[in-house]
Design an enzyme around this catalytic site. Structure first.
Site, mmCIF file in Angstrom:
data_model
loop_
_atom_site.group_PDB
_atom_site.id
_atom_site.type_symbol
_atom_site.label_atom_id
_atom_site.label_comp_id
_atom_site.label_asym_id
_atom_site.label_seq_id
_atom_site.Cartn_x
_atom_site.Cartn_y
_atom_site.Cartn_z
ATOM 1 N N GLU A 33 41.270 56.754 -20.196
ATOM 2 C CA GLU A 33 41.122 56.471 -18.767
ATOM 3 C C GLU A 33 41.010 57.751 -17.943
ATOM 4 O OE1 GLU A 33 40.431 53.741 -17.398
ATOM 5 O OE2 GLU A 33 40.792 52.395 -19.077
ATOM 6 N N TYR A 116 44.411 52.820 -10.000
ATOM 7 C CA TYR A 116 43.458 52.331 -11.009
ATOM 8 C C TYR A 116 43.947 52.599 -12.431
ATOM 9 C CZ TYR A 116 39.663 52.530 -14.298
ATOM 10 O OH TYR A 116 38.930 52.376 -15.435
ATOM 11 N N ASP A 134 37.805 49.972 -9.580
ATOM 12 C CA ASP A 134 37.049 51.223 -9.608
ATOM 13 C C ASP A 134 35.677 50.948 -9.005
ATOM 14 O OD1 ASP A 134 35.730 49.761 -11.555
ATOM 15 O OD2 ASP A 134 35.700 51.380 -13.029
#
Length: 347
Positions: A33, A116, A134
């Site tokens: 991520e 996020y 996102d």
């Protein structure tokens, strides 16, 4: 809900085969991520594989030197991501005994992790129903529901997060979050989305009202600043140069560079030589030539760097600190890495 079921069904048929999709290990999910923030999957994949091979657990990452981490990150950009990753790895390894926090509330406390990323890790690794938002999610929701609230406004951020939270499938939140991200990357793309083959086309407001090219809405961008960089690339008779670490909180903190003179415009050789900064570094007994024959403009999110590389040959050794053979061991901005590659080819 029809929207959530449709997205998940599409995902199960079309999902990309990615290594971090095959694990529930929060460390690997976290790495992926952070790496994929503002980075395409195709570019980030090799970095992820190299990172996980070199640092298979959070303990190896925590023990590494920051310069080693930055060197492995070189080319991905946004280097604060790597520094924060390293900082948080040390916290997890040393203060939490290697145990990754297992809830959104605790994950978001880690340095470099925002809403996020915390939502992605909490949902995928720990099955917590926290919705990710996102660029892909903003685009899908604004088009499907016909929402024209600017996505980069405080009102928009709150509105889209609340909507995403209502839509998430709480029985399989990780799957839903990955599904909606893939749907935006593959199906509901920024340009030329595949509307003809979209399973949501019949109920998509933007498609019905011909707003695909308009949504999502963004408020006016921050003005881009122009900066003018002159790198002084020293080459002594003994094949040495000057390389130093960038300090402070500006761009490329912790990376290495040649001596830099920043000017207020593109300057020529005479202007460079007559500058106070140049004369502080070098005597008049040098040979100087401009390496790049074409303009180099390195574009960052909020600034454009107009860059010249000046090759300076001298017999003086007193200021040189690095052998040219050692340069590749140091983490450098991609701007300098590209120069070094071109310079090597010309030699």
């Amino acid at each position: 809900m029809k929207f959530s079921n449709t997205i998940i069904y599409w995902y199960l048929q079309n999902k990309r085969d990615l290594p971090w999709r095959k694990t529930k290990n929060p460390y690997f999910i976290w790495l992926s991520e952070i790496m994929l923030q503002q980075t395409r999957v195709a570019q980030g994949l090799d970095y992820y594989l190299n990172f996980t091979a070199t640092f298979p657990t959070v303990f190896e990452l925590a023990k590494a030197e920051e310069s080693t981490v930055l060197k492995m990150w070189q080319g991905l950009g946004y280097y604060s991501r790597a520094r924060n990753l390293h900082f948080s790895a040390k916290k997890i390894a040393l203060e939490l005994n290697g145990e990754f926090p297992d809830s959104f509330k605790e994950i978001i406390k880690l340095k470099g992790i925002g809403d996020y990323t915390a939502s992605a890790i909490a949902s995928i690794a720990f099955n917590e129903p926290t919705a990710v938002v996102d660029g892909n999610v903003y685009r899908i929701l604004s088009r499907y529901f016909g929402i024209d609230t600017p996505i980069n406004s405080s009102k928009g951020i709150k509105e889209f997060k609340e909507l995403a939270q209502k839509l998430i499938d709480s029985s399989q939140p990780g799957t839903f979050n990955q599904a909606i991200m893939d749907f935006g990357a593959i199906q509901c793309k920024p340009k030329k989305p595949l509307c003809m083959f979209c399973p949501l086309s019949e109920s998509c407001v933007a498609l019905q009202k011909n707003l695909i090219g308009v949504l999502p809405v963004k408020e006016k961008k921050i003005k881009v600043k122009k900066r003018y960089f002159n790198y002084l690339v020293l080459k002594t008779k003994e094949n040495k140069t000057i390389l130093s670490e960038r300090k402070g909180k500006g761009i490329w903190q912790g990376l290495y560079q040649f001596p830099l003179i920043e000017s207020n415009k593109i300057i020529n050789k005479e202007e460079l030589i007559s500058s106070k900064d140049f004369n502080t570094l070098f005597s008049n007994d040098v040979s100087i030539s401009l390496f790049n024959k074409k303009d180099i403009v390195h574009k960052l999110s909020h600034q454009h760097l107009y860059t010249q590389f000046w090759v300076i040959e001298t017999d003086e050794e007193k200021t040189a600190n690095i052998s040219w053979n050692e340069i590749e061991n140091f983490p450098v901005p991609v701007l300098i890495a590209n120069f070094l590659e071109a310079y090597k080819l010309e030699k």
